[in-house]
Scaffold this motif. Structure first.
Motif, mmCIF file in Angstrom:
data_model
loop_
_atom_site.group_PDB
_atom_site.id
_atom_site.type_symbol
_atom_site.label_atom_id
_atom_site.label_comp_id
_atom_site.label_asym_id
_atom_site.label_seq_id
_atom_site.Cartn_x
_atom_site.Cartn_y
_atom_site.Cartn_z
ATOM 1 N N GLU A 1 0.957 -3.276 -23.314
ATOM 2 C CA GLU A 1 2.006 -3.778 -23.957
ATOM 3 C C GLU A 1 1.669 -5.336 -22.610
ATOM 4 O OE1 GLU A 1 5.781 -3.261 -23.228
ATOM 5 O OE2 GLU A 1 5.089 -1.415 -24.966
ATOM 6 N N ILE A 2 0.803 -4.975 -21.106
ATOM 7 C CA ILE A 2 1.167 -5.834 -20.134
ATOM 8 C C ILE A 2 -0.363 -6.594 -20.534
ATOM 9 C CG2 ILE A 2 0.859 -5.147 -17.512
ATOM 10 C CD1 ILE A 2 2.171 -2.744 -17.806
ATOM 11 N N GLU A 3 -0.735 -5.873 -20.863
ATOM 12 C CA GLU A 3 -2.419 -7.374 -20.972
ATOM 13 C C GLU A 3 -1.780 -7.942 -21.455
ATOM 14 O OE1 GLU A 3 -5.615 -3.411 -20.668
ATOM 15 O OE2 GLU A 3 -4.740 -3.976 -22.796
ATOM 16 N N LYS A 4 -0.858 -8.416 -22.547
ATOM 17 C CA LYS A 4 -0.327 -9.366 -22.821
ATOM 18 C C LYS A 4 0.305 -10.289 -22.888
ATOM 19 C CE LYS A 4 -0.170 -6.469 -27.362
ATOM 20 N NZ LYS A 4 1.116 -5.623 -28.242
ATOM 21 N N LEU A 5 0.904 -9.791 -21.307
ATOM 22 C CA LEU A 5 0.931 -10.989 -20.740
ATOM 23 C C LEU A 5 0.272 -11.568 -20.049
ATOM 24 C CD1 LEU A 5 4.008 -8.409 -19.545
ATOM 25 C CD2 LEU A 5 4.256 -10.294 -21.983
ATOM 26 N N LYS A 6 0.542 -12.487 -18.863
ATOM 27 C CA LYS A 6 0.034 -13.326 -18.615
ATOM 28 C C LYS A 6 0.416 -13.404 -16.361
ATOM 29 C CE LYS A 6 -3.242 -16.456 -21.503
ATOM 30 N NZ LYS A 6 -2.649 -17.181 -21.835
ATOM 31 N N GLY A 7 -0.068 -12.675 -15.973
ATOM 32 C CA GLY A 7 0.257 -13.669 -14.574
ATOM 33 C C GLY A 7 0.938 -12.196 -13.860
ATOM 34 N N TYR A 8 0.365 -10.998 -14.652
ATOM 35 C CA TYR A 8 1.018 -9.505 -14.150
ATOM 36 C C TYR A 8 0.058 -8.898 -13.292
ATOM 37 C CZ TYR A 8 5.911 -10.474 -15.910
ATOM 38 O OH TYR A 8 6.591 -11.306 -16.686
ATOM 39 N N ASP A 9 -1.069 -9.599 -13.198
ATOM 40 C CA ASP A 9 -1.966 -8.897 -12.511
ATOM 41 C C ASP A 9 -1.945 -7.311 -11.852
ATOM 42 O OD1 ASP A 9 -3.302 -10.811 -13.858
ATOM 43 O OD2 ASP A 9 -4.287 -11.646 -12.235
ATOM 44 N N ASP A 10 -0.749 -7.099 -10.581
ATOM 45 C CA ASP A 10 -0.846 -6.688 -9.963
ATOM 46 C C ASP A 10 0.037 -5.359 -10.591
ATOM 47 O OD1 ASP A 10 1.445 -8.502 -9.825
ATOM 48 O OD2 ASP A 10 2.827 -7.446 -8.412
ATOM 49 N N THR A 11 0.806 -5.841 -11.767
ATOM 50 C CA THR A 11 1.293 -4.594 -12.664
ATOM 51 C C THR A 11 0.065 -3.840 -13.318
ATOM 52 O OG1 THR A 11 3.534 -6.020 -12.535
ATOM 53 C CG2 THR A 11 3.645 -4.091 -14.049
#
Length: 961
Positions: A54-64
């Motif tokens: 799910e997080i991989e589909k988002l942008k700007g959440y590298d640390d997460t």
């Protein structure tokens, strides 16, 4: 308004000085972090993978996203799946390294976990060290006590795996402070106690004679680990600890205890489907029945191998290496040598990851990644032994030559393995470990030599050279290679500086009190790591120099060695084996081998004779001992070699290369004839039959080092530099460890008198207050002859604390052995150590005595005049003074010393007691024997050599009549 802007400017500048702010967490990011943490606590891989997607589909959440990968890796680690842990942690690190606002703590934790993966998976120790040493400074900057301890604890395990116990002990002492003064997680402490148990177990396996020391340490620390694991109800890890404890019992001969604990572990391993551990345990259990029940041993070993093949196929090379070595031992004990050799061959191939071409790859000096480098040494050696034993049965030369070829490969392998070690103490320990191997190699080479003396004599010389002083030979070879490789002055200076940092850190550690010890250990660790990084850089910048560290020691062949010899000189090279003394006699035109049994009588005679030579009081009992053993020792040590010399008595110069206890003997004090009953060794009529009357004697550390020392620079600023100290003051720091044991009435006078022979000379004395360490460091490198007349301090238990005592005003200054080894003496041709016990020290089997004189050899000095025991002042002054007179006259060094001793013995009205070898035999010459080339006078070597040639020609002419 301007004031307001100025205040804003100050606030802006102040904000720039702060640490970079952490990224502001968005609500969505916070929710994901909480969800990841919850899934991690539940050890739910499916949920963590779902969140990651799910997080991989988002942008700007590298640390997460990096956190998700890290937590997935953590769970896989807990499940024992290191491959998957490594891949996920590596992905997390890659993301964080690209993320500008990444938390340094997260990066360090990733590097720590990757280092752990390399450490436990496949023993990729270099890669493990790289990541662990990257993580450590980050944790130190963050003052993260828990992870500083954890990282150093993993480094401790790394050095245990490398068998580098010096570094392991260093780290252990360094992080003990954290155990005593920090609140650490019980899980981390469990790993700490596990590592301490592992280190003691490894040391026990290396030296079973110290089982009484190491076994209690193993059991005590492993019991602490078991107490923790019981609370966690972790039966699998408890069984693994039981298996290690069983090994400790097995090696300490507590076989019944070992059987019980191995069987307990086997039950758990079988229940948990731990096939590899079950096979290891069966292997160790088999050893409990050896050698009395060979059928049971074979049954258990084959059962273990079947488990490994069935479940792991080609992934269990390390375990199969040991297993097939044990099968080989079983056949070896039955004298089924060819079957034993076949089993050892399988073990070797397993150690090389299944590669059968190991010999060819080793011989070609290729870089080859062994799957089990530490295990390779044993089956290689045992295969060579098996083939040699088969040769003794069937006399088939092919078996003998195969055995010899393996020993040649082993020699290369040993050299390269030792070259990878950074600490001298570790190298000495390794040399001691392999010395018995060289005796077996020597036996094989001698058997081949008897079949073909021309083709195989060089093997004898090679194994004898590599069996002693190998660390010193490596150091000199590397120094020569550095000059040939044109290493830049910057790199050379850095090398010298880093060496000094390590030496200084060792010195500081030896002086540190309990309050300073922890910081001193850390300083030494840092200095050692800086040195290692520099060596790695050399590989890229100066490959010729770097390669010299691993390309093997350059040993002279017999014809090369004979080319250096003159007609009047012979070399007698000893190898002190377990039961046999091997002696090689080399002259200009001959090479002969002899053997002598090492009997309890011979050992007793040497011990008693050395004790008599070292005696402070010359009573009737001591006089009788000196007389009693002088001829019998000659018979057993030198009679055969002397009989191998040319019968025309042309040999007038002998170079002795001692080994083992023979390093303590002054051979020139041995008698060539029986001493009649009632006569004394102290009578002038008896002295005429001592070797000093017939031969100019010198000594060397190995046959290669005789002619391998680098040439000194020409035109030294000083022909002679002397330091003389009388020790006439009361010193503020004159404690037991550094006590100047009495005045040296003639020390200053001796170096002053020495000036008369050399126009370019300078001395530094206590009276003028310039005989201090700073003056020594500044002036010693400029001297052709360095004359040190002062007290020596001997520390048998810790040789690095041995040294020479300088003075500064009312204080003593100790130049330690470790400091001496870091010196550079580019002009030095001769160092005179007129101090007590400079040739004595701790014996390192396979290396010799770790002494002050040996330390000066590391500086590149060509020759040393040194002392075997406490030097009597008057005798020492007379002999060294006459020696310098003859050196100035142009005589070779060995002949100069012989004539100096003969002058002392033939002195008119010399009292009988002063004729004892206690007074004149302590001073010996080590190394090069040639004339000194001094700037103040023409070289007269050619005159002396011409005289010798004329004498030889005259003798041959007279012989015709």
């Amino acid at each position: 308004m301007k004031l307001k802007r100025f205040v804003y400017l100050l606030l802006f500048i102040g904000s720039c000085q702060k640490a970079p702010p952490q990224s502001i967490q968005s609500p969505l990011s916070t929710n994901y972090n909480a969800a990841i943490q919850a899934a991690y606590q539940a050890k739910s891989i499916p949920k963590l993978l779902e969140l990651k997607q799910e997080i991989e589909k988002l942008k700007g959440y590298d640390d997460t996203l990096a956190l998700a990968y890290r937590r997935i890796g953590n769970v896989y680690y807990q499940l024992g799946q290191l491959d998957k842990m490594f891949l996920n942690t590596k992905m997390a690190l890659t993301i964080l390294q690209k993320y500008q606002k990444a938390n340094p703590s997260d990066i360090a934790k990733c590097e720590l976990n990757i280092g752990i993966c390399y450490l436990f998976k496949g023993d990729l120790l270099d890669s493990a060290a790289l990541y662990l040493k990257r993580a450590l400074p980050l944790f130190q900057q963050l003052k993260d006590v828990k992870n500083i301890f954890n990282t150093q604890n993993q480094l401790l395990r790394l050095h245990i795996k490398r068998e580098d116990y010096e570094q392991a002990n260093l780290i252990e002492q360094n992080i003990k402070e954290y155990v005593n003064h920090s609140e650490l997680d019980n899980g981390i402490l469990k790993d700490w106690y596990s590592n301490l148990g592992l280190k003691a177990l490894a040391q026990l396996e290396d030296d079973v004679s110290k089982a009484s020391i190491y076994k209690p340490i193993v059991i005590s620390n492993y019991n602490k680990v078991i107490d923790y694991l019981k609370k966690q109800q972790n039966e699998k890890e408890i069984a693994a600890i039981w298996a290690n404890m069983g090994v400790a019992y097995l090696h300490s001969q507590a076989v019944d205890n070992a059987k019980v604990i191995f069987n307990k572990a086997l039950i758990v391993f079988k229940q948990e489907n731990e096939t590899v551990n079950e096979a290891k345990c069966l292997n160790n259990l088999a050893m409990c029945y050896a050698p009395q029940q060979p059928a049971m041993v074979k049954k258990l070993l084959l059962k273990a191998d079947k488990l490994l093949i069935t479940h792991y196929k080609n992934k269990a090379h390390i375990d199969r290496t040991e297993l097939y070595s044990n099968l080989g031992n079983l056949d070896f004990n039955k004298k089924n040598y060819l079957q034993a050799a076949a089993n050892y061959q399988t073990a070797i191939e397993q150690a090389c990851s299944g590669n059968a071409d190991y010999l060819q790859q080793l011989a070609q000096q290729k870089k080859f990644q062994f799957n089990a480098p530490n295990q390779l040494l044993y089956p290689l050696q045992r295969k060579a032994e098996a083939l040699f034993q088969q040769y003794l049965l069937d006399k088939k030369v092919d078996h003998l030559l195969k055995s010899l070829k393996i020993y040649e490969t082993l020699d290369d392998y040993i050299t390269r393995t030792r070259g990878l070690m950074t600490a001298d103490e570790s190298k000495f320990a390794y040399s001691e470990k392999v010395v018995s191997l060289y005796e077996k190699a020597l036996l094989t080479a001698i058997a081949a030599y008897k079949l073909d003396s021309k083709q195989y004599a060089d093997y004898i010389l090679r194994f004898m050279a590599h069996s002693k002083a190998a660390v010193l030979q490596e150091s000199i070879q590397q120094d020569t290679a550095k000059r040939l490789a044109n290493v830049s002055k910057t790199a050379s200076d850095e090398e010298q500086s880093l060496k000094w940092e390590v030496a200084k850190a060792r010195t500081d550690l030896s002086k540190a009190d309990s309050a300073q010890q922890a910081s001193a250990y850390r300083a030494l660790l840092d200095a050692t790591e800086n040195w290692e990084r520099f060596i790695k850089r050399l590989e890229l910048e100066y490959p010729i120099y770097y390669q010299s560290k691993y390309s093997g020691l350059k040993v002279l062949k017999i014809n090369q060695l004979q080319n250096y010899l003159t007609e009047d000189r012979a070399i007698i090279d000893f190898f002190w084996g377990q039961k046999t003394l091997y002696t090689a006699t080399i002259t200009k035109n001959s090479f002969k081998m002899d053997t002598t049994a090492i009997t309890p009588l011979l050992q007793s005679q040497i011990k008693n004779w050395v004790a008599a030579l070292h005696a402070d009081i010359l009573n009737n009992s001591i006089k009788a001992q000196l007389t009693q053993y002088s001829y019998p020792l000659y018979q057993q040590l030198l009679e055969k070699p002397v009989q191998n010399l040319p019968s025309n008595q042309v040999i007038q110069r002998l170079t002795i290369i001692p080994d083992g206890v023979l390093n303590l003997l002054p051979f020139e004090a041995l008698s060539q004839k029986p001493i009649p009953h009632g006569d004394s060794l102290l009578q002038k009529s008896t002295i005429a039959q001592l070797l000093v009357s017939k031969y100019a004697m010198s000594y060397a550390y190995s046959n290669t080092l005789l002619f391998g020392a680098p040439q000194a620079k020409r035109e030294a600023p000083q022909d002679l530099g002397g330091f003389g100290i009388n020790y006439e003051k009361e010193y503020e720091n004159e404690d037991i460890e550094k006590k100047a044991s009495g005045r040296l009435r003639k020390a200053e006078k001796d170096v002053v008198d020495a000036q008369q022979w050399f126009s370019k000379s300078k001395i530094w004395t206590e009276s003028t207050e310039d005989a201090h360490l700073k003056s020594f460091y500044k002036n010693a490198p400029d001297c052709r002859i360095l004359y040190l007349s002062m007290h020596g301090v001997l520390d048998d238990s810790f040789p690095l604390k041995s040294g020479l005592l300088f003075t500064w005003r009312n204080r003593l200054q100790l130049l330690q052995l470790s400091d001496i080894q870091g010196l550079s003496l580019p002009y030095n041709d001769l160092t005179i150590l007129s101090a007590c016990n400079t040739s004595l020290g701790k014996e390192s089997k396979g290396e010799g005595l770790i002494s002050l004189s040996r330390a000066f050899s590391f500086t590149g000095t060509k020759s040393l005049l040194t002392t075997r025991w406490s030097l009597e002042e008057n005798a020492g002054s007379a002999i060294i003074g006459a020696f310098l007179k003859y050196i100035k006259a142009g005589l070779p060094k060995d002949i100069a010393l012989q004539k100096a001793k003969q002058d002392y013995l033939n002195k008119p009205n010399q009292t009988e007691s002063l004729l004892s070898p206690n007074f004149w035999a302590a001073t010996v010459l080590v190394g090069d024997i040639d004339c000194l080339e001094l700037s103040s006078a023409p070289n007269r070597c050619w005159i002396w050599l011409l005289f010798l040639l004329m004498a030889i020609a005259f003798g041959k002419w007279m012989h015709q009549f």
